[in-house]
Scaffold this motif. Sequence first.
Motif, mmCIF file in Angstrom:
data_model
loop_
_atom_site.group_PDB
_atom_site.id
_atom_site.type_symbol
_atom_site.label_atom_id
_atom_site.label_comp_id
_atom_site.label_asym_id
_atom_site.label_seq_id
_atom_site.Cartn_x
_atom_site.Cartn_y
_atom_site.Cartn_z
ATOM 1 N N LEU A 77 0.775 -1.409 -0.001
ATOM 2 C CA LEU A 77 -0.009 0.108 -0.121
ATOM 3 C C LEU A 77 1.025 1.147 0.101
ATOM 4 O O LEU A 77 1.686 1.258 0.611
ATOM 5 C CB LEU A 77 -0.806 0.029 1.099
ATOM 6 C CG LEU A 77 -1.974 1.311 1.354
ATOM 7 C CD1 LEU A 77 -2.914 1.440 0.292
ATOM 8 C CD2 LEU A 77 -2.311 1.103 2.830
ATOM 9 N N VAL A 78 0.551 2.205 -0.921
ATOM 10 C CA VAL A 78 1.348 3.482 -0.956
ATOM 11 C C VAL A 78 0.413 4.537 -0.579
ATOM 12 O O VAL A 78 -0.518 4.795 -1.252
ATOM 13 C CB VAL A 78 1.843 3.673 -2.370
ATOM 14 C CG1 VAL A 78 2.882 4.931 -2.256
ATOM 15 C CG2 VAL A 78 2.571 2.509 -2.887
ATOM 16 N N GLN A 79 0.628 5.101 0.548
ATOM 17 C CA GLN A 79 -0.119 6.362 1.027
ATOM 18 C C GLN A 79 0.369 7.792 1.126
ATOM 19 O O GLN A 79 -0.439 8.625 1.428
ATOM 20 C CB GLN A 79 -0.402 6.109 2.519
ATOM 21 C CG GLN A 79 -1.366 4.513 2.721
ATOM 22 C CD GLN A 79 -1.620 4.491 4.275
ATOM 23 O OE1 GLN A 79 -0.831 4.782 5.076
ATOM 24 N NE2 GLN A 79 -2.801 3.844 4.467
ATOM 25 N N GLY A 80 1.394 7.858 0.408
ATOM 26 C CA GLY A 80 2.080 8.981 0.128
ATOM 27 C C GLY A 80 2.840 9.676 1.304
ATOM 28 O O GLY A 80 2.984 9.051 2.413
ATOM 29 N N LYS A 81 3.478 10.812 1.176
ATOM 30 C CA LYS A 81 4.182 11.229 2.137
ATOM 31 C C LYS A 81 3.586 11.741 3.473
ATOM 32 O O LYS A 81 3.773 11.656 4.511
ATOM 33 C CB LYS A 81 4.606 12.826 1.572
ATOM 34 C CG LYS A 81 5.781 12.504 0.431
ATOM 35 C CD LYS A 81 6.955 11.883 1.015
ATOM 36 C CE LYS A 81 8.091 11.701 -0.246
ATOM 37 N NZ LYS A 81 9.139 11.016 0.193
#
Length: 153
Positions: A77-81
């Motif tokens: 999962l990539v949730q961002g900064k």
Amino acid sequence: MHAWRRLLILVVIGLLPLGCGDSSHINAKGRIVKGGQPYLAPEGTGFRVFLVPLDAPEGKHFDSFAAEYNPENGSFLVQGKDGKGLPPGKYRVDLQLMKSKEDLLGGKLLGKKSPYVVEVTGSSDDLVIDLDTAHFDSLLAGEKPGKPKTKKG
């Protein structure tokens, strides 16, 4: 009565931005597969997965996005900064198979060496990283990556 109605309208309008979120960013999800099945990293190892924008300016600072890898089912999962996602667009996927702070792949799936490019368009998209594309077993054995086979029609 009219004052209350105006106050209620102002409160509702003021709260709208809180519930809407930033629709220009996406929480991207995906999975790492090998042989068509979820790839579960061997015990004591784990993947580092990064999405790097393809349109990043050469020689200039840009953001890359780290993914949370789930070793139990091979998903990420990539949730961002800031936890609000990442901008839609095309990304190169960099992979490292880590054991005791060492990349067992020796950086062979980082940067321009990575064959993986994905397009993030919506949060319901499932990004699939197929390790067979990069001849993963050969990379683990320390061999140089081969060129992907092309089908002749």
